[in-house]
Scaffold this motif. Structure first.
Motif, short mmCIF file in Angstrom:
data_model
loop_
_atom_site.label_atom_id
_atom_site.label_comp_id
_atom_site.label_asym_id
_atom_site.label_seq_id
_atom_site.Cartn_x
_atom_site.Cartn_y
_atom_site.Cartn_z
N SER A 160 -5.04 -4.12 0.35
CA SER A 160 -5.79 -3.21 1.22
C SER A 160 -6.92 -2.57 0.40
O SER A 160 -6.90 -2.58 -0.84
CB SER A 160 -4.87 -2.12 1.78
N SER A 161 -7.87 -1.99 1.09
CA SER A 161 -8.99 -1.34 0.40
C SER A 161 -8.50 -0.24 -0.53
O SER A 161 -9.02 -0.07 -1.64
CB SER A 161 -9.95 -0.74 1.43
N GLN A 164 -6.96 -1.77 -3.62
CA GLN A 164 -8.03 -2.29 -4.47
C GLN A 164 -8.68 -1.16 -5.27
O GLN A 164 -9.01 -1.33 -6.45
CB GLN A 164 -9.09 -2.99 -3.61
N LEU A 165 -8.86 -0.01 -4.64
CA LEU A 165 -9.42 1.13 -5.35
C LEU A 165 -8.48 1.61 -6.45
O LEU A 165 -8.93 1.97 -7.55
CB LEU A 165 -9.71 2.28 -4.38
N GLU A 170 0.84 -1.20 0.00
CA GLU A 170 0.00 0.00 0.00
C GLU A 170 0.88 1.25 0.00
O GLU A 170 0.63 2.20 -0.75
CB GLU A 170 -0.92 0.01 1.22
#
Length: 200
Positions: A181-182, A185-186, A128
């Motif tokens: 991680s979110s 992913q975005l 990330e």
């Protein structure tokens, strides 16, 4: 800083144990606001007062560099940590990469490769930090309400080389079986939408 100056005039400053406790607290604070010069000074003072610096101490100094976005000072601190015989951890490398946020891709990749020299496996948090550094978007990590529009805007403004490197890094993380991680992913979805990278 006013409290710091006042504390040095107090009798507690005469006690190494109390002075070192104060310095540790000040180091933590300086890392959070990105005061690189003060963090480096504190690390030096702590050593002079007899404290063997550990990886947490060094990481806080490097964190100050990451918060300030000052690539250069963090390499100095990281190299001094190695010279002192302190083994870095995955957080050390995440912060090292974070301090290069927005810098040329080659420099970010070089900082990330240093992890291989120490037999440390990357984790989701490291990837990330790496993706954010590539896009120069470390500030998004601090936002607890990230929207797809935020990452789409970052990807849209990024150069082709940054998009390609971020995609490569994301696919490397997935190949290692790591959970993205979110935020990552975005970014992956934004790359697919904006730059038409293939859906995998």
């Amino acid at each position: 800083m006013a409290l710091w100056m006042e504390a040095q005039q107090d009798e507690l400053w005469e006690s190494d144990e109390q002075a070192l406790s104060l310095m540790s607290a000040a180091l933590y604070a300086s890392s959070k606001v990105g005061n690189v010069t003060f963090a480096a000074t504190l690390l030096d003072l702590m050593q002079k007062r007899g404290k063997p610096l550990n990886v947490i101490d060094w990481n806080q100094g490097i964190d100050a560099c990451a918060v300030a976005g000052e690539a250069g000072a963090e390499s100095f601190l990281f190299d001094n940590m190695i010279k002192a015989g302190v083994k870095p951890n995955i957080i050390s490398f995440a912060l090292l990469v974070g301090a290069h946020s927005g810098k040329p891709v080659a420099r970010i990749s070089e900082a990330a490769r240093r992890l291989n020299d120490h037999d440390i496996l990357p984790d989701s948090a490291f990837f990330e930090e790496l993706v954010c550094a590539i896009f120069g978007a470390r500030q998004l990590k601090m936002n607890t309400m990230i929207r797809a529009e935020d990452t789409i805007a970052v990807v849209r403004d990024a150069s082709v080389s940054r998009r390609a490197e971020a995609w490569r890094v994301i696919q490397e993380a997935k190949a290692k079986g790591l959970h993205l991680s979110s935020l990552v992913q975005l970014f992956e979805a934004s790359l697919q939408k904006v730059a038409e990278f293939p859906t995998i």
